[in-house]
Write a protein that holds these residues in place. Structure first.
Motif, PDB file in Angstrom:
ATOM      1  N   VAL A  47     -15.009  -3.086   3.601  1.00 32.39           N
ATOM      2  CA  VAL A  47     -14.138  -2.003   4.053  1.00 32.39           C
ATOM      3  C   VAL A  47     -13.295  -2.501   5.227  1.00 32.39           C
ATOM      4  N   PRO A  48     -11.977  -2.272   5.205  1.00 36.45           N
ATOM      5  CA  PRO A  48     -11.117  -2.777   6.288  1.00 36.45           C
ATOM      6  C   PRO A  48     -11.302  -2.012   7.591  1.00 36.45           C
ATOM      7  N   VAL A  49     -11.068  -2.714   8.695  1.00 38.58           N
ATOM      8  CA  VAL A  49     -11.189  -2.141  10.033  1.00 38.58           C
ATOM      9  C   VAL A  49      -9.793  -2.054  10.658  1.00 38.58           C
ATOM     10  N   TYR A  50      -9.493  -0.913  11.240  1.00 37.96           N
ATOM     11  CA  TYR A  50      -8.209  -0.687  11.902  1.00 37.96           C
ATOM     12  C   TYR A  50      -8.458  -0.263  13.347  1.00 37.96           C
ATOM     13  N   THR A  51      -7.496  -0.549  14.213  1.00 34.74           N
ATOM     14  CA  THR A  51      -7.572  -0.085  15.595  1.00 34.74           C
ATOM     15  C   THR A  51      -6.626   1.086  15.851  1.00 34.74           C
ATOM     16  N   ASP A  52      -5.788   1.408  14.877  1.00 35.07           N
ATOM     17  CA  ASP A  52      -4.823   2.497  15.015  1.00 35.07           C
ATOM     18  C   ASP A  52      -5.023   3.493  13.881  1.00 35.07           C
ATOM     19  N   LEU A  53      -5.243   4.765  14.236  1.00 36.23           N
ATOM     20  CA  LEU A  53      -5.539   5.770  13.224  1.00 36.23           C
ATOM     21  C   LEU A  53      -4.337   6.043  12.323  1.00 36.23           C
ATOM     22  N   ALA A  54      -3.136   6.033  12.869  1.00 40.88           N
ATOM     23  CA  ALA A  54      -1.955   6.260  12.046  1.00 40.88           C
ATOM     24  C   ALA A  54      -1.798   5.156  11.005  1.00 40.88           C
ATOM     25  N   GLU A  55      -2.019   3.912  11.415  1.00 43.31           N
ATOM     26  CA  GLU A  55      -1.952   2.792  10.482  1.00 43.31           C
ATOM     27  C   GLU A  55      -3.046   2.904   9.429  1.00 43.31           C
ATOM     28  N   LEU A  56      -4.247   3.277   9.878  1.00 42.85           N
ATOM     29  CA  LEU A  56      -5.369   3.479   8.940  1.00 42.85           C
ATOM     30  C   LEU A  56      -5.012   4.531   7.903  1.00 42.85           C
ATOM     31  N   ASN A  57      -4.430   5.617   8.360  1.00 35.31           N
ATOM     32  CA  ASN A  57      -4.087   6.713   7.455  1.00 35.31           C
ATOM     33  C   ASN A  57      -3.031   6.299   6.443  1.00 35.31           C
ATOM     34  N   GLU A  58      -2.032   5.569   6.913  1.00 32.67           N
ATOM     35  CA  GLU A  58      -0.966   5.132   6.012  1.00 32.67           C
ATOM     36  C   GLU A  58      -1.490   4.195   4.934  1.00 32.67           C
ATOM     37  N   ALA A  59      -2.447   3.342   5.302  1.00 31.01           N
ATOM     38  CA  ALA A  59      -2.943   2.337   4.364  1.00 31.01           C
ATOM     39  C   ALA A  59      -4.010   2.877   3.412  1.00 31.01           C
ATOM     40  N   THR A  60      -4.844   3.827   3.891  1.00 34.90           N
ATOM     41  CA  THR A  60      -6.007   4.229   3.088  1.00 34.90           C
ATOM     42  C   THR A  60      -6.073   5.720   2.775  1.00 34.90           C
ATOM     43  N   ALA A  61      -5.302   6.555   3.469  1.00 33.59           N
ATOM     44  CA  ALA A  61      -5.218   8.003   3.220  1.00 33.59           C
ATOM     45  C   ALA A  61      -6.582   8.676   3.084  1.00 33.59           C
ATOM     46  N   PRO A  62      -7.419   8.636   4.118  1.00 32.98           N
ATOM     47  CA  PRO A  62      -8.735   9.281   4.011  1.00 32.98           C
ATOM     48  C   PRO A  62      -8.615  10.797   4.026  1.00 32.98           C
ATOM     49  N   ASP A  63      -9.561  11.445   3.369  1.00 29.27           N
ATOM     50  CA  ASP A  63      -9.649  12.908   3.435  1.00 29.27           C
ATOM     51  C   ASP A  63     -10.358  13.349   4.706  1.00 29.27           C
TER      52      ASP A  63
END
Length: 264
Positions: A54-70
């Motif tokens: 599972v990928p790790v991100y430090t920015d929530l906006a970037e995380l959301n754009e890449a993986t779109a979690p519910d």
């Protein structure tokens, strides 16, 4: 399938949550939010099996754009949890928060935001079902025993005192208890803080020791009797059924819910 991201995955609670989500056939872990380890995977941290890619991100906006979690499960720290929760709601992600330390003003703001976004948000000071029942039982007992003190005990790495569970218990008791100062009217602390925190006349005592996980007892005193309601979590696995329940339940909500007792 509910797509889940976890903030604080490297912590002890976070690690348990990672395993819980991955093993749940109704959920898919899509990302982790961390303050470091960007552009890596959970496996790269050395805390998880090699197939936890599972990928790790430090920015929530970037995380959301890449993986779109519910759903974002937040198990971080009081310093950052408000920011995470507010940003998640703004991005359209439903937060499930186990970190405590929110102010009343922050909770009010987040409640308004959740309603505006029509997104569920669950903030649970305690995910253990037994702890929720303890709080419910304490509220019922307070109708008959208005003299009460709370002793909450946690590991020595816990940052906030009193605990979210201790404070939430006091708030629930406050709903049915006539406010009054307990003890002798001329009582004096020889050492400041000896009587604990004063909440609406009740006293909350916080114990922090290595070896503890999460424990609380609520003591009710009456003429010739003492009623004790106690709950003990001996490991962090005790919280995971509540975490899984909240991830599913938050998908059906359109406002902020503070306390798992409002769902059970």
């Amino acid at each position: 399938m509910i797509k889940v991201a976890i903030a604080g995955a490297r912590g002890k609670m976070g690690q348990e949550a990672v395993h819980t989500v991955i093993k749940n056939d109704k959920m898919m872990l899509v990302a982790a939010l961390d303050y470091k380890n960007a552009n890596t995977t959970l496996a790269d941290t050395g805390l998880f099996p090699t197939d936890y890619t599972v990928p790790v991100y430090t920015d929530l906006a970037e995380l959301n754009e890449a993986t779109a979690p519910d759903v974002l499960i937040d198990l971080t720290s009081p310093e950052v949890v408000y920011t995470h929760t507010k940003q998640a709601l703004t991005l359209g992600i439903r937060p499930v928060v186990g970190t405590t330390g929110f102010t009343d003003e922050q909770l009010a703001e987040l409640t308004t935001l959740a309603q505006q976004q029509k997104r569920g948000c669950i903030i649970a000071p305690n995910f253990a079902v037994g702890a929720i029942l303890m709080m419910k039982f304490a509220k019922e007992a307070a109708r008959f025993f208005p003299d009460v003190e709370i002793i909450e005990m946690h590991h020595d790495q816990k940052l906030d005192a009193p605990s979210g569970t201790g404070l939430k218990t006091a708030q629930m008791i406050q709903e049915v208890r006539t406010a009054k100062e307990q003890g002798h009217p001329n009582e004096k602390e020889t050492y400041a803080g000896a009587r604990g925190a004063n909440f609406d006349g009740m006293h909350i005592h916080s114990v922090r020791l290595p070896g503890l996980v999460a424990h609380q007892q609520v003591l009710f005193g009456g003429d010739g009797q003492l009623l004790t309601i106690r709950h003990d979590s001996f490991n962090r696995g005790s919280f995971m059924s509540g975490v899984a329940y909240c991830v599913e339940e938050v998908m059906t909500q359109q406002t902020l819910i503070y306390g798992l007792e409002n769902l059970i």
